[in-house]
Design a protein around this motif. Structure first.
Motif, PDB file in Angstrom:
ATOM      1  N   LEU A 132       2.756   9.998   5.810  1.00 55.97           N
ATOM      2  CA  LEU A 132       3.929   9.312   5.275  1.00 55.97           C
ATOM      3  C   LEU A 132       4.051   7.914   5.872  1.00 55.97           C
ATOM      4  CD1 LEU A 132       6.471   9.579   3.478  1.00 55.97           C
ATOM      5  CD2 LEU A 132       7.695  10.349   5.530  1.00 55.97           C
ATOM      6  N   PHE A 133       3.819   7.806   7.170  1.00 53.31           N
ATOM      7  CA  PHE A 133       3.872   6.499   7.826  1.00 53.31           C
ATOM      8  C   PHE A 133       2.853   5.541   7.217  1.00 53.31           C
ATOM      9  CE2 PHE A 133       2.488   3.756  11.476  1.00 53.31           C
ATOM     10  CZ  PHE A 133       3.649   2.986  11.539  1.00 53.31           C
ATOM     11  N   ASP A 134       1.656   6.045   6.926  1.00 51.04           N
ATOM     12  CA  ASP A 134       0.637   5.208   6.290  1.00 51.04           C
ATOM     13  C   ASP A 134       1.086   4.756   4.902  1.00 51.04           C
ATOM     14  OD1 ASP A 134      -2.225   4.188   6.126  1.00 51.04           O
ATOM     15  OD2 ASP A 134      -2.189   5.546   4.409  1.00 51.04           O
ATOM     16  N   ARG A 135       1.743   5.630   4.162  1.00 49.43           N
ATOM     17  CA  ARG A 135       2.244   5.254   2.833  1.00 49.43           C
ATOM     18  C   ARG A 135       3.315   4.170   2.950  1.00 49.43           C
ATOM     19  NH1 ARG A 135       6.057   7.697  -0.881  1.00 49.43           N
ATOM     20  NH2 ARG A 135       6.282   9.548   0.419  1.00 49.43           N
ATOM     21  N   TYR A 136       4.158   4.282   3.950  1.00 53.21           N
ATOM     22  CA  TYR A 136       5.184   3.263   4.156  1.00 53.21           C
ATOM     23  C   TYR A 136       4.540   1.921   4.499  1.00 53.21           C
ATOM     24  CZ  TYR A 136       9.349   6.240   3.884  1.00 53.21           C
ATOM     25  OH  TYR A 136      10.366   7.028   3.437  1.00 53.21           O
ATOM     26  N   LEU A 137       3.545   1.935   5.368  1.00 52.18           N
ATOM     27  CA  LEU A 137       2.851   0.692   5.716  1.00 52.18           C
ATOM     28  C   LEU A 137       2.250   0.034   4.486  1.00 52.18           C
ATOM     29  CD1 LEU A 137       0.947   1.511   9.036  1.00 52.18           C
ATOM     30  CD2 LEU A 137       2.641  -0.297   8.717  1.00 52.18           C
ATOM     31  N   ARG A 138       1.638   0.837   3.617  1.00 49.08           N
ATOM     32  CA  ARG A 138       1.028   0.275   2.409  1.00 49.08           C
ATOM     33  C   ARG A 138       2.073  -0.269   1.441  1.00 49.08           C
ATOM     34  NH1 ARG A 138      -1.271   4.230  -0.326  1.00 49.08           N
ATOM     35  NH2 ARG A 138      -0.840   5.957   1.088  1.00 49.08           N
ATOM     36  N   ALA A 139       3.219   0.391   1.351  1.00 48.73           N
ATOM     37  CA  ALA A 139       4.289  -0.117   0.486  1.00 48.73           C
ATOM     38  C   ALA A 139       4.828  -1.450   1.019  1.00 48.73           C
ATOM     39  CB  ALA A 139       5.415   0.915   0.389  1.00 48.73           C
ATOM     40  N   TRP A 140       5.039  -1.525   2.332  1.00 49.96           N
ATOM     41  CA  TRP A 140       5.488  -2.792   2.923  1.00 49.96           C
ATOM     42  C   TRP A 140       4.435  -3.871   2.705  1.00 49.96           C
ATOM     43  CZ3 TRP A 140       6.653   0.077   8.145  1.00 49.96           C
ATOM     44  CH2 TRP A 140       7.809   0.860   7.987  1.00 49.96           C
ATOM     45  N   GLY A 141       3.179  -3.501   2.906  1.00 48.73           N
ATOM     46  CA  GLY A 141       2.102  -4.474   2.718  1.00 48.73           C
ATOM     47  C   GLY A 141       2.030  -4.974   1.290  1.00 48.73           C
ATOM     48  N   ALA A 142       2.187  -4.078   0.320  1.00 47.52           N
ATOM     49  CA  ALA A 142       2.142  -4.489  -1.091  1.00 47.52           C
ATOM     50  C   ALA A 142       3.272  -5.461  -1.406  1.00 47.52           C
ATOM     51  CB  ALA A 142       2.228  -3.262  -1.991  1.00 47.52           C
ATOM     52  N   ALA A 143       4.451  -5.208  -0.852  1.00 46.27           N
ATOM     53  CA  ALA A 143       5.574  -6.124  -1.065  1.00 46.27           C
ATOM     54  C   ALA A 143       5.279  -7.494  -0.452  1.00 46.27           C
ATOM     55  CB  ALA A 143       6.852  -5.540  -0.471  1.00 46.27           C
TER      56      ALA A 143
END
Length: 319
Positions: free
Chosen positions: A228-239
């Motif tokens: 889940l933490f990795d998914r959050y990092l990728r979402a922040w990165g995409a933004a």
């Protein structure tokens, strides 16, 4: 000259007396979500001013987590937040309460002004900021000018860029927003809806009370939480990739309380963004404030004293 600074946050109201970059006194009050907050703020600032022995207040700076109409000193929209402030002239409230002029600004823009005027990116003319917390706030500075747009919406909705076409609905009306995927309120939904997460160390914390991004960070060694933490990092990165493609900054400022653990978050976040930017795009430096909880107050201090120094080209202002 000292100014009163009021940061209406997602869960609390942060108050301060600042003289330029110097923080003379601060306090906090819970955010009740009712217009009683204004009475509580006025009382708290009166007490703060008295305890600090300051009667020479020059102005008031007010920040809100939503779309702000600076020309009218009011909140236009903030979904599920501060309904009592929508359409209300907060400059008039400040004038009646404290007898001095006030400026009203979006909280992410105020944080950007604070960090590029007094903070970690002082002197920078081209920067974007993203704040990770209850929601995701963003702002942009181009050629030394804060970007606001003709309708005051420019650059502050970067948390509502779609990062998952089939993702969850957002309270803004969009689908798969970065905020709907990777924010504090999204985290609480994720844990409640996933039996594996509910049984994890993160779920155990959630069973004892409200959880936030720091809880996600501190329990990331558990397999389900780590994913889940990795998914959050990728979402922040995409933004952030979208912010960089749109505004071409020299620096990306990543703020929010969770960034007290910048050593864990910033390197993989920067790596993700640099790997996904357009091939010829500038790879910006990534920085985080030394005291992210005060970024907004610092910006309000600058805006309240010299609002014209941070004014973007704006049709309303020119009329």
């Amino acid at each position: 000259m000292p100014v009163l600074c009021i940061d209406f946050g997602g869960t609390e109201v942060k108050l301060g007396i600042l003289d330029g970059p110097r923080i003379l006194a601060t306090t906090e009050r819970p955010n009740s979500g009712s217009d009683a907050d204004l009475d509580h703020v006025r009382q708290a600032l009166d007490e703060l001013t008295e305890s600090a022995g300051r009667s020479d207040i020059a102005g008031v700076g007010i920040a809100l987590p939503g779309v702000v109409d600076r020309a009218n000193g009011s909140l236009i929209a903030a979904h599920d937040k501060y309904g009592y402030a929508q359409g209300r002239d907060l400059r008039e409230w400040a004038a009646q309460s404290f007898g001095v002029p006030a400026v009203v600004e979006n909280d992410a823009r105020a944080a950007l002004v604070g960090e590029t005027t007094y903070g970690v990116a002082a002197g920078t003319h081209d920067a974007v900021l993203i704040t990770l917390g209850t929601g995701i706030g963003t702002a942009a500075l181009i050629d030394g000018q804060v970007l606001r747009g003709v309708h005051d919406h420019a650059a502050i909705l970067g948390g509502h860029v779609t990062v998952a076409l089939d993702g969850p609905s957002c309270n803004c009306g969009n689908v798969g927003c970065a905020e709907a995927v990777a924010s504090t309120w999204a985290l609480q939904r994720d844990v409640a809806s996933d039996p594996v997460l509910a049984a994890s160390p993160l779920g155990e914390r959630a069973a004892r009370g409200a959880i936030g991004l720091r809880d996600l960070l501190e329990t990331r060694d558990a397999p389900a939480v780590g994913a889940l933490f990795d998914r959050y990092l990728r979402a922040w990165g995409a933004a952030i990739v979208t912010l960089c493609h749109a505004y071409d900054p020299d620096i990306v400022i990543v703020s929010g309380g969770v960034m007290r653990s910048a050593d864990v978050i910033l390197p993989p976040l920067a790596d993700y963004v640099h790997a996904h930017l357009w091939s010829s795009s500038h790879r910006p430096a990534f920085v985080t404030p030394s005291a992210p909880e005060y970024s907004v107050l610092l910006g309000l201090s600058a805006l309240a004293v010299n609002p014209g120094d941070h004014a973007a080209t704006h049709r309303k202002d020119a009329q």
